[in-house]
Scaffold this active site. Structure first.
Site, PDB file in Angstrom:
ATOM      1  N   LYS B  81     -20.773  15.314 -12.752  1.00 17.18           N
ATOM      2  CA  LYS B  81     -22.122  15.794 -12.418  1.00 17.18           C
ATOM      3  C   LYS B  81     -22.284  17.190 -13.003  1.00 17.18           C
ATOM      4  O   LYS B  81     -21.320  17.989 -12.962  1.00 17.18           O
ATOM      5  CB  LYS B  81     -22.212  15.843 -10.897  1.00 17.18           C
ATOM      6  CG  LYS B  81     -23.576  16.118 -10.294  1.00 17.18           C
ATOM      7  CD  LYS B  81     -23.455  15.992  -8.758  1.00 17.18           C
ATOM      8  CE  LYS B  81     -24.828  16.069  -8.095  1.00 17.18           C
ATOM      9  NZ  LYS B  81     -24.708  15.942  -6.628  1.00 17.18           N
ATOM     10  N   SER B 157     -27.974  12.827  -4.990  1.00 18.02           N
ATOM     11  CA  SER B 157     -28.312  13.542  -6.186  1.00 18.02           C
ATOM     12  C   SER B 157     -27.333  13.301  -7.340  1.00 18.02           C
ATOM     13  O   SER B 157     -27.559  13.816  -8.439  1.00 18.02           O
ATOM     14  CB  SER B 157     -28.408  15.045  -5.901  1.00 18.02           C
ATOM     15  OG  SER B 157     -27.202  15.527  -5.377  1.00 18.02           O
ATOM     16  N   SER B 181     -25.200  12.567  -1.183  1.00 15.38           N
ATOM     17  CA  SER B 181     -25.374  12.516  -2.638  1.00 15.38           C
ATOM     18  C   SER B 181     -24.273  11.870  -3.442  1.00 15.38           C
ATOM     19  O   SER B 181     -24.438  11.711  -4.655  1.00 15.38           O
ATOM     20  CB  SER B 181     -25.633  13.932  -3.169  1.00 15.38           C
ATOM     21  OG  SER B 181     -26.887  14.369  -2.694  1.00 15.38           O
TER      22      SER B 181
END
Lengths: 67, 466
Positions: B81, B157, B181
């Site tokens: 990420k 996310s 997330s």
């Protein structure tokens, strides 16, 4: 434990946002203001779930400081 | 035996590379090719480190040729990420604002740990801006698409992290989880996602969101891969004040211990309400396979979710306050008003939420004296459409985005270790089930997951776009 500032906010959310904007020195662009007000109303309603829950006095905040 | 590089997990790839059956260069070249073709539809990647990855792969091959062992993830392509520091790259954290930052001078601790084990970093992955979302609909970098249905969200996310693995671009990725997330995108994309105990893995070198709740963890398509990568990332780190100094506890060697004697219960009440029937059915399916019949009530979970919300919005807004003040229009419209309002939350609300957190943590600790694992849905429904503002759950219309975290938020609130395991629905979209344990009991979770995987109840084949 109830909070007296939640009803105030719900009654006058625009005023609250405008005043907090001044207090924080955080300008709210005019076209963001409705969204900020909506979010503040939503947060207040959510916070009420926490604020209305009676906690024993001896319950301290979860985070502990280690010197 | 030739390995299907589209479907092989990290463990199989590393074995093939370490035994000389495959070169790391072949593996990494294949991944880069998959990314070049497959990512057009998914939009999982924000950075692809082609030259560096190939150089790293060649280095792995040279080490093997010299009789050295690069490590248990030798040659495994992985991605992270884009809130993880990657040496030489700007840490975007899903934002436009961070483009102005200097490139990171070193890898985040967790990234370094996996590279140290021989894994080859191939790039950075898309996310909701500053992690404030459950869908990875990012106005600066575009939405990440669900490999199972490109019209649908990958979750957030850490949407890029989930889509990259689910779509067979890389076998392993890292994400972060504050209120769901890792778990939400893992569930919506039909793969495994592990949110370990709060503080178990170092967050050093990660752009934070809400420090009270930020966790990092791996995504993968096999339980053994999650166990292996989790084990490799454990360890004290003085650079992260939240990281535990508790010694690492390897989980991989414990995977085969089975579930006999484990007390497993299904969460009822809040966690059995407000979900589509198939989400409940997925939990029942997992419960049956684990022989779980007991129910357990996690008290005041709706207040836990509320308290997590209050703390998150306060901490997130405070972190970004200077930029909110100076350059609000550089924020994603999807986060901007939420961050602006979060700065206005009264301090009393925040403290009360943190006090409630202690009370709730103590009640849940009491529950774990009588159960070892608790099961709950990960999300109330399958992946919604990209851009979908409202959804109907159990006959009621609700806002899509915040409700994706309905079942994840009350649990990350108190830092419990949780694995979302994938339940496929052939011809339809996948769902996830949360396996929840008391702090530091990741091994019990992974043992149960291994049992489910061996029984074919939880599977995560890569979805290859043609």
């Amino acid at each position: 434990m109830t909070s007296s500032n939640v009803p105030e906010l719900v009654l006058n959310p625009e005023q609250y946002v405008d005043q907090m904007s001044q207090i924080l020195g955080l300008p709210i662009p005019p076209d963001c203001r409705p969204g900020v007000v909506d979010n503040m109303i939503r947060t207040a309603a959510i916070a009420q779930l926490v604020l209305e829950f009676s906690l024993p006095t001896e319950i301290e905040a979860a985070p502990i400081f280690q010197p | 035996m030739s390995l299907d590089l589209n479907q092989a997990d990290a463990t199989a790839i590393a074995t093939a590379v370490r035994t000389g059956e495959l070169s790391a260069k072949t593996v990494v070249s294949h991944a880069l090719e998959r990314i070049a073709t497959g990512d057009r539809a998914l939009n999982a990647f924000t950075d692809v480190m082609t030259a560096q990855a190939l150089a790293d792969a060649v280095a792995v091959d040279r080490a093997i040729a010299a009789g050295q062992d690069p490590g248990p993830l030798a040659g495994v392509p992985f991605a992270v990420k884009n809130l993880f520091d990657i040496a030489g790259l700007v840490t975007l954290a899903g934002s436009k604002i961070n483009r102005d930052h200097q490139p990171a001078t070193q890898d985040a601790t967790a990234v370094a740990a996996l590279r140290q084990a021989g894994a080859v970093l191939v790039g950075g992955l898309n996310m909701d801006e500053y992690a404030y979302g459950f869908t990875t609909e990012n106005s600066h970098y575009g939405a990440t698409h669900n490999p199972h249905d490109l019209t649908r969200v990958a979750g957030g996310s850490s949407g890029g992290s989930a889509a990259a693995v689910a779509g067979g671009l890389v076998p392993l990725s890292l994400g972060s989880d504050t209120n769901g997330s890792i778990r939400v995108p893992a569930a919506l994309c039909g793969i495994f996602g592990l949110k370990p105990t709060y503080g178990r893995l170092s967050r050093s070198g990660c752009a934070l969101f809400a420090s009270s709740f930020d966790h990092i963890g791996p995504f993968g398509r096999s339980v053994r891969d999650l166990a292996l990568s989790f084990d490799l990332m454990q360890g004290a780190d003085p650079h992260d004040p939240v990281c535990t100094s508790r010694p690492p506890e390897p989980c991989l060697p414990q995977l085969g211990l089975g579930i006999e004697g484990l007390r497993i219960a299904i969460a009822d009440g809040y966690f059995a309400t407000g979900a589509e029937p198939e989400a409940i059915a997925a939990v029942e399916q997992v419960a049956e396979a684990l022989g779980a019949v007991q129910r357990v009530t996690i008290p005041e979970a709706h207040r836990a979710r509320a308290a997590a919300y209050v703390i998150t919005t306060c901490e997130g807004s405070t972190l970004h306050f200077d930029n909110l003040k100076q350059r609000p229009y550089d924020f994603d419209p999807g986060t901007r008003d939420r961050f602006l309002s979060g700065a206005m939350v009264p301090g009393q609300w925040y403290v009360q939420a943190q006090r409630f957190r202690r009370w709730y943590r103590d009640r849940v600790r009491e529950l774990f004296q009588h159960v070892d694992l608790i099961l709950a849905p990960t999300t109330p429904c399958v992946a919604p459409l990209i851009g979908q503002e409202k959804m109907t759950i159990g006959g009621t219309e609700v806002l899509t985005r915040p409700n994706l975290g309905l079942y994840t938020q009350p649990l990350s609130f108190i830092g419990l270790p949780i694995l979302s395991v994938p339940v496929q629905q052939p011809g339809y979209l996948p769902l996830g089930v949360q396996l929840i344990a008391a702090p530091y009991n990741e091994a019990l979770i992974l043992r149960a997951a291994a049992h489910l995987e061996a029984a074919g109840i939880v599977t995560a084949a890569a979805v290859i776009q043609s």
